[in-house]
Design a protein around this motif. Sequence first.
Motif, short mmCIF file in Angstrom:
data_model
loop_
_atom_site.label_atom_id
_atom_site.label_comp_id
_atom_site.label_asym_id
_atom_site.label_seq_id
_atom_site.Cartn_x
_atom_site.Cartn_y
_atom_site.Cartn_z
N ARG A 137 15.20 -1.71 -2.67
CA ARG A 137 15.27 -0.48 -3.66
C ARG A 137 15.11 0.62 -2.81
O ARG A 137 16.42 2.07 -2.83
N GLN A 138 14.07 0.87 -2.19
CA GLN A 138 13.48 2.32 -2.22
C GLN A 138 13.87 2.53 -1.07
O GLN A 138 14.91 3.45 -0.88
N ILE A 188 3.66 1.62 -7.34
CA ILE A 188 4.50 1.44 -7.97
C ILE A 188 5.49 0.69 -7.57
O ILE A 188 6.29 0.42 -8.63
N ARG A 189 5.78 0.26 -6.69
CA ARG A 189 6.78 -0.99 -6.10
C ARG A 189 6.60 -2.09 -5.80
O ARG A 189 5.83 -2.32 -4.69
N SER A 190 6.32 -2.57 -6.84
CA SER A 190 4.97 -3.73 -6.83
C SER A 190 5.71 -5.29 -5.88
O SER A 190 5.75 -6.14 -5.81
N ASP A 191 7.36 -4.95 -6.41
CA ASP A 191 8.07 -6.10 -5.97
C ASP A 191 9.01 -5.78 -4.98
O ASP A 191 9.46 -4.75 -4.82
N GLY A 220 0.95 -1.56 -0.28
CA GLY A 220 0.24 0.33 -0.28
C GLY A 220 0.49 1.23 -0.01
O GLY A 220 0.21 2.45 -0.51
N HIS A 221 1.64 1.10 0.58
CA HIS A 221 3.16 2.33 0.82
C HIS A 221 2.85 3.42 -0.86
O HIS A 221 2.69 4.26 -1.02
N SER A 222 3.06 2.00 -1.76
CA SER A 222 3.47 3.26 -3.31
C SER A 222 1.56 3.36 -4.16
O SER A 222 2.12 3.25 -4.86
N TYR A 223 1.43 2.87 -3.54
CA TYR A 223 -0.46 2.81 -4.33
C TYR A 223 -0.54 4.03 -4.72
O TYR A 223 -0.66 4.95 -4.03
N LEU A 224 -1.02 3.99 -6.29
CA LEU A 224 -1.40 5.26 -6.66
C LEU A 224 -2.56 5.13 -7.15
O LEU A 224 -2.14 4.57 -8.50
N LEU A 266 12.08 -3.61 -5.87
CA LEU A 266 12.29 -1.95 -6.00
C LEU A 266 11.79 -1.50 -4.19
O LEU A 266 12.07 -0.98 -3.97
#
Lengths: 371, 284
Positions: A321-322, A312-315, A303-307, A318
Motif C-alpha cells: 500500500r505504501q 511502521i510497516r510491519s507486514d 528496515g525501511h520503516s524502522y523507527l 502495509l
Amino acid sequence: MGKSHRVLASHALDTLLAALRDDGYRCVGPQLRDGAIVFDTLHHAADLPWGWQDEQAPGHYRLQHADPSRAFAWANGPQAIKPLTFAPRETLWESRIEADGRMQFTATLPAEEKVAVIGARACDLAALRLQDQHFLEGAHADPYYAARRRNLFIVAVHCTAPAATCFCASTGDGPLCTAGFDLALHETDEGYLVDAGSEAGTAMIASLSLPAATATRVEQAETAVAAAGERQTRGLPSRNLRDLLFANLDHPQWDDVAARCLSCGNCTAVCPTCFCHAEHDVPLLDANLGRHEREWDSCFTEGHSYLAGIVIRSDTRLRYRQWLTHKLGGWHDQYGRSGCTGCGRCITWCPVGIDLTEEVARIHATGGGHD
Amino acid sequence: MTEAPMTMPNPSLPAEAEIVERIQESGSIYTLRLRMTDQARHAAYTFAPGQFNMVYLQGIGEVPISIVSDPEDDTVLDHTIRAVGRVTRGLEQLGAGQRVGIRGPFGRGWPLDQACGRDVVLITGGLGCAPLVSVINYVVKRRERFGRLVILQGVKHTDDLIWHERYMAWAKLPDTQVLLAADIAGQGWPHHVGLVTELIDRARFDRDNAIAMMCGPERMMQACAEALLARNMATENLWLSMERNMHCGVGHCGHCQLGPHFVCRDGPVFNYTELAPLLGVRGF
C-alpha cells in the motif's frame, strides 16, 4: 532544435559512436546478456541487439528473434538510465581518526566521466526528469547525482515495439520522445532519422554532416510510433489516482495483493523513478577508518520503516500500500505528477506477476473510481 | 548537458565536532554538548528550535538528533539523546574531548514567529520534551514577546523525568504554568499521576489566542490534539513534531515519508492540518 530530422544510415551508427567517443564520451547502450537486454559500455554498433525483441508479460521476460535489420525492436530491459545517474551503491565519504583524536572527513564524489547513453525510451526520459526533480531541484541538491547527470548525453530511440506490459501512452509519457534528450532516433526500414533536443545534440548532428530527411519519411516514422502507442493494451484509469487511493486505504484489495506479494522489492529495483536509498557504515578492519555508503533501498524491506525499536510497516499489506499510494498518489504532492511513467518493468520483473494496473483497476472498480 | 558548479555544497558530508561536555540526564538519557572544530564553520552555523542534526559515530552510522540549546548560544550545540540503538548506545560511551561528525541543521522548526504575542502551550511526552526545551528557553529569554507559557510534560515513570529542577524553576516564572504527569509514580511524586492529556483541563490559556506545540509519542500527540480541538482551539494553531526513520536528512533517501511528506525536510514540525488525514493511520 526539433523537427529538423537528418538521415543516418544503419551502417553509420558506428560513425555516431565514434563521434561521441571523439567528444570524450563513454558510450553505453543496450546489449544481450543473460537472456535480457542490459545497458553496458558499447564499443561497436554490431553489439546492439540486432534482430531481437522482448516478449514481456507479468512475471515473464523472454527474448525472441525478430527483424535482423532492427537494433531497437524491443521495448526495454530491467534497467536503462537510472543506474548511470543514481548509482546502485556508492561511497559518500570516508572518515579517519588521527593519532591525536581528530576526525577528518573526505567526500568521495564520483570521477567526472562523460557518458553517452544510447537507446533510452520515452518512459526512461520521463523517469529521469522525475529523478532530476528529486535529486537536484530541492533545497539540497545531491552532488553525487549531479556529477553524473551533468556529464550525461542522451541518445533516445522512439519506441515502435512496446511490450504487452507497457502503458506509457496511458501515463502520457510515450512512446514518442518529446523532451529530455540530446538526440532522438527513429529506427526505420531505411536507416535512422535523427533529431536534436539540445545544443549539444545540434552540434553533434552538424559534425556528422547528415542529409536532411524528407517530411514524408518523418511523418511515416512518427505514424509508426503513434501506432505503437495505440497497440498498448494496459493502462491506468486516470493520470491522477491520488484521491482514489488515499480514500481506499482499507480496501480489501490490499489484503488480496498482500497474499500474493513476496515483499522482495524487485518492483522498486527495476522502477526508473524509485529513489529510496539506505546509508550505512561499512565495517573496516582498521577502526580508525570509516566508510559511509549509500545503496538502493526498497519500501518493501522491514528496515525501511524502522523507527526506534518499532517497524511502521510491519507486514506486506502495509508495504504494498505504501509503494502504490506513493507511486501513484504521493508523487503528485511531491513532484506535481504521478511517479509512474508506464514502463511496465514492475509487472514483468515481479516474480509472482503482480500487475499494478490490475491492482489499481480493482480498487477503481469497487472503491468509488470514476471514468 | 547543463553546466553545474564544480564545487556544490555537499549535504551528505559531516563536519568534525568535539564533545565539549557530556551530561548524564537519567539512566539512559545523556546530553552531548558539541562544538564544531572548524571555528568559522561553527560561527556560521545557525538553526531554529525544532531543527535537528545528523550525528555520526565513526564506524557505526548516523542518527537524527534535535538541537536543544538556545539558537543564539554560539558556543555549543546541545543534543539530548536516549540510548536505544546501535549509534545512540555507542555515542553514550564517548566523553569530553572525543570527536563525532555532525551535519545540519535540517528540517523545519517550530513556528516561533506565529507564537509572538500569543499564549504558548507546550505538551510533551517522554524525551519529546527535548525538542521543545529550546522553545521554552527561547520564550523565557524573550518573555515580553509572548503571552502565557504553559508547559505540560508527561512520562511513563517518574524515573524517566529529566530536568526536574528546570521545570520547577520555570514554574516560578511570571505567567508560566508547569504541569507534570507520570503514569507510574515513584515515592514522593507531588505531581499528577496519569496521562499528560489529563492535564489539559487544568491548563490556563486563552484558546482564541494560543498556539500549541506538541512532541512525543504519536498517540499522545493525537489525543492531546483532540483534547485541544474539543476545547475549540483552531486546527491551524496546533503543531506537532514527528519522528521517522531518517538516513539523509534532506528528503532524498525516502525513509521518512509520511504520505506525501518527507518528515526530515517538510517537518519534523508540522501543522495539524497537514498531518490530520494520515495521523494515527497504521502503516504511514
